[in-house]
Design a protein around this motif. Structure first.
Motif, PDB file in Angstrom:
ATOM      1  N   ALA A 283      -2.928  11.332 -17.319  1.00 27.55           N
ATOM      2  CA  ALA A 283      -3.403   9.956 -17.152  1.00 27.55           C
ATOM      3  C   ALA A 283      -2.486   9.157 -16.231  1.00 27.55           C
ATOM      4  N   VAL A 284      -1.187   9.248 -16.447  1.00 25.04           N
ATOM      5  CA  VAL A 284      -0.248   8.495 -15.604  1.00 25.04           C
ATOM      6  C   VAL A 284      -0.240   9.071 -14.188  1.00 25.04           C
ATOM      7  N   GLY A 285      -0.313  10.401 -14.088  1.00 27.59           N
ATOM      8  CA  GLY A 285      -0.404  11.019 -12.764  1.00 27.59           C
ATOM      9  C   GLY A 285      -1.645  10.572 -12.024  1.00 27.59           C
ATOM     10  N   ALA A 286      -2.760  10.377 -12.744  1.00 28.60           N
ATOM     11  CA  ALA A 286      -3.991   9.899 -12.117  1.00 28.60           C
ATOM     12  C   ALA A 286      -3.828   8.479 -11.583  1.00 28.60           C
ATOM     13  N   VAL A 287      -3.112   7.627 -12.318  1.00 29.59           N
ATOM     14  CA  VAL A 287      -2.853   6.269 -11.826  1.00 29.59           C
ATOM     15  C   VAL A 287      -2.047   6.316 -10.532  1.00 29.59           C
ATOM     16  N   PHE A 288      -1.016   7.147 -10.514  1.00 24.44           N
ATOM     17  CA  PHE A 288      -0.225   7.292  -9.285  1.00 24.44           C
ATOM     18  C   PHE A 288      -1.070   7.897  -8.162  1.00 24.44           C
ATOM     19  N   GLY A 289      -1.937   8.870  -8.509  1.00 19.08           N
ATOM     20  CA  GLY A 289      -2.785   9.487  -7.496  1.00 19.08           C
ATOM     21  C   GLY A 289      -3.706   8.482  -6.835  1.00 19.08           C
ATOM     22  N   VAL A 290      -4.300   7.595  -7.634  1.00 20.91           N
ATOM     23  CA  VAL A 290      -5.158   6.539  -7.097  1.00 20.91           C
ATOM     24  C   VAL A 290      -4.348   5.624  -6.179  1.00 20.91           C
ATOM     25  N   GLY A 291      -3.145   5.260  -6.618  1.00 19.27           N
ATOM     26  CA  GLY A 291      -2.315   4.371  -5.804  1.00 19.27           C
ATOM     27  C   GLY A 291      -1.900   4.991  -4.487  1.00 19.27           C
ATOM     28  N   PHE A 292      -1.478   6.248  -4.515  1.00 20.02           N
ATOM     29  CA  PHE A 292      -1.044   6.906  -3.277  1.00 20.02           C
ATOM     30  C   PHE A 292      -2.225   7.156  -2.341  1.00 20.02           C
ATOM     31  N   PHE A 293      -3.404   7.430  -2.913  1.00 17.12           N
ATOM     32  CA  PHE A 293      -4.577   7.571  -2.051  1.00 17.12           C
ATOM     33  C   PHE A 293      -4.885   6.253  -1.359  1.00 17.12           C
ATOM     34  N   ARG A 294      -4.772   5.141  -2.080  1.00 18.63           N
ATOM     35  CA  ARG A 294      -4.995   3.833  -1.474  1.00 18.63           C
ATOM     36  C   ARG A 294      -4.019   3.596  -0.329  1.00 18.63           C
ATOM     37  N   GLU A 295      -2.749   3.974  -0.524  1.00 19.09           N
ATOM     38  CA  GLU A 295      -1.762   3.826   0.551  1.00 19.09           C
ATOM     39  C   GLU A 295      -2.163   4.639   1.771  1.00 19.09           C
ATOM     40  N   TRP A 296      -2.512   5.908   1.526  1.00 22.53           N
ATOM     41  CA  TRP A 296      -2.881   6.788   2.633  1.00 22.53           C
ATOM     42  C   TRP A 296      -4.110   6.256   3.353  1.00 22.53           C
ATOM     43  N   HIS A 297      -5.092   5.792   2.592  1.00 24.76           N
ATOM     44  CA  HIS A 297      -6.335   5.299   3.176  1.00 24.76           C
ATOM     45  C   HIS A 297      -6.096   4.006   3.956  1.00 24.76           C
ATOM     46  N   ALA A 298      -5.263   3.124   3.425  1.00 29.57           N
ATOM     47  CA  ALA A 298      -4.946   1.872   4.123  1.00 29.57           C
ATOM     48  C   ALA A 298      -4.202   2.151   5.425  1.00 29.57           C
ATOM     49  N   GLU A 299      -3.285   3.118   5.398  1.00 33.01           N
ATOM     50  CA  GLU A 299      -2.550   3.502   6.607  1.00 33.01           C
ATOM     51  C   GLU A 299      -3.501   4.073   7.650  1.00 33.01           C
ATOM     52  N   ARG A 300      -4.405   4.895   7.201  1.00 37.77           N
ATOM     53  CA  ARG A 300      -5.381   5.513   8.120  1.00 37.77           C
ATOM     54  C   ARG A 300      -6.263   4.456   8.770  1.00 37.77           C
ATOM     55  N   ARG A 301      -6.742   3.498   7.961  1.00 36.38           N
ATOM     56  CA  ARG A 301      -7.594   2.434   8.505  1.00 36.38           C
ATOM     57  C   ARG A 301      -6.821   1.517   9.450  1.00 36.38           C
ATOM     58  N   ALA A 302      -5.530   1.281   9.132  1.00 36.79           N
ATOM     59  CA  ALA A 302      -4.710   0.432  10.008  1.00 36.79           C
ATOM     60  C   ALA A 302      -4.546   1.083  11.374  1.00 36.79           C
TER      61      ALA A 302
END
Length: 490
Positions: A415-434
């Motif tokens: 569960a905690v790993g999933a929270v971190f996974g969602v957060g890191f995906f958001r970072e990666w996706h935001a970087e890609r869009r930028a």
């Protein structure tokens, strides 16, 4: 009749004001003591109840002491472990904190009492050889030391705000007591190696699956030109996957304690439930989305109710599965005292022992759970209903995948790993869009500015990872120390 002088009323007002301030200060000081006081009362009532039932029997003092420690352990499981189920829903504002506490308390208790383990392995799945405990008394002190050490470690981790694995805590306690009783050779290090492997497998697998679901939602729904039409097509599919995954999860981790269900049967049950849920939700989602605007904010409302349901189901499964962590060693002690047998591979869990576990988990959650719920739900990364839904769905799917692969995993780490996974995906996706935006519009964001735009708090990542790594050795060291003290006293 003469009126009193005006300054007399001023003096009286000042005195009353001082009394009001004193009362406010007293309430402020006493407020932090309410929760520990209620918890202490629960532990004391547990001891009194055990004394009433076993006061005239041989070994009653040992059973009473073990019941008190078991109640303390259950309180700490509720304070620490249940946050993983409710944190994402609270962080996404799908549930208030009070609502989450109420739902979790009800479903944790129901899971523990309805589908909780009928039997429990006394030496924690073969981690310590039964021959390490030559005498029944040695076995009893070892189980008591393991239980107390695990509870102390969970209490400390909760105080520091670190969600840790209850299972790993009790395993570490058994290992420490086993080493203290029989030396290093008493421990099955192959089994310990599998547990250590789960430190890596659980959070990584949970994070990857959560990130994949979030990527699917973004690609197929959030960035679709007609978001409402896309939601009508995909949200029922996602709810069907959730229903199927949870049906299989509950069959494996909860209801299998009542009726024996293998992995293939659980998957079949899950697939059937998933198809039915998908068929039911197609017209429901169509009705809910009729008046919605074509924007991202509208989509969040479609995920709110499924997220609440998933949190409740996770709590039920957790209560069914993890209550044995609180009361397993207690049941083993009761069995050893009553039967004089320390070598039994499994023992029955009496209903009064299950009640201690269920009640303690619920009290611990309500009294001390909000701290960890806020950390998991709000302080690791920002969650909305869609992201939190991915976390809950990942927890169920990961358990199924891990069971299929035969891998030992921790529900807390998933569960905690999933929270971190969602957060890191958001970072990666935001970087890609930028970067893509920079190429299209010629507006390049400097690398140092992009590095500051972190969507996951690194301090929490380091603290949680460190707590996970030291859980087994810390609880083992505590257990060995407690075992030595108990042996010296006895």
């Amino acid at each position: 009749m003469a009126l009193p002088p005006q300054n007399q009323w001023k003096t009286l007002d000042k005195d009353l004001g001082r009394i009001d301030r004193l009362e406010e200060a007293t309430h402020f000081v006493a407020r932090p003591l309410v929760a520990p006081g209620i918890a202490l009362a629960f532990v004391a009532l547990t001891g009194i109840g055990a004394a009433v039932f076993f006061g005239a029997q041989p070994g009653a003092l040992v059973v009473i002491a073990a019941a008190v420690i078991g109640a303390y352990m259950a309180l700490n499981i509720g304070a620490n472990d249940v946050a993983n189920n409710m944190g994402p829903a609270v962080g996404a504002n799908a549930l208030t904190l009070g609502g989450a506490l109420l739902i979790a308390a009800v479903f944790e208790t129901a899971g523990a009492l309805i589908a909780g383990g009928d039997v429990v392995k006394t030496i924690s799945a073969g981690i310590v050889a039964p021959g390490a405990f030559e005498h029944t008394a040695t076995f009893i002190w070892a189980m008591m030391a393991a239980l107390l050490a695990a509870a102390l470690w969970l209490n400390l981790a909760t105080w520091f705000g670190a969600p840790v694995s209850t299972t790993h805590s009790i395993v570490g306690g058994v290992v420490g007591a086993g080493i203290a009783a029989g030396g290093m050779d008493a421990v099955n290090w192959v089994a310990m190696g599998r547990i250590a492997l789960s430190w890596i497998i659980s959070p990584v697998l949970g994070g990857l699956i959560a990130a994949l679901f979030l990527a699917l939602i973004k690609a197929r729904i959030m960035y679709a030109e007609d978001k409402i039409a896309a939601a009508r097509r995909w949200v029922p599919v996602l709810i069907g996957i959730m229903a199927g995954a949870f049906a299989a999860y509950l069959a494996l981790k909860g209801l299998s304690k009542v009726v024996k269900i293998d992995l293939a049967s659980a998957v079949t049950i899950g697939f059937s439930v998933g198809v039915v849920a998908w068929g039911v939700m197609v017209p429901v989602i169509r009705r809910q989305s009729e008046a919605m605007e074509n924007r991202k904010k509208s989509l969040k409302r479609l995920f709110a109710v499924p997220l609440v349901v998933s949190a409740a189901l996770l709590s039920f499964a957790h209560g069914a599965n993890d209550v044995a962590n609180a009361v397993g060693p207690l049941a083993a002690i009761v069995h050893a005292v009553g039967e004089g047998d320390a070598g039994a591979s499994v023992v029955a869990i009496p209903i009064w022992v299950m009640t201690i576990g269920a009640g303690g988990i619920s009290f611990g959650l309500v009294l001390f759970g909000p701290k960890l719920i806020r950390i998991v739900g709000n302080e690791i990364t920002k969650l909305n209903p869609m992201r939190a839904y991915c976390v809950a769905l990942s927890a169920a799917v990961t358990v199924i995948v891990a069971s299929w692969l035969g891998l030992p995993v921790s529900s807390t780490h998933i569960a905690v790993g999933a929270v971190f996974g969602v957060g890191f995906f958001r970072e990666w996706h935001a970087e890609r869009r930028a970067r893509a935006l920079g190429l299209v519009k010629g507006k390049v964001v400097p690398p140092e500015e992009r590095r500051r735009r972190k969507l996951v708090r690194r301090s929490h990542l380091i603290a949680v990872a460190a707590a996970w790594v030291i859980t087994v050795p810390a609880s083992a060291a505590l257990s060995a120390l407690v075992f030595a003290v108990l042996r010296f006293i006895a």
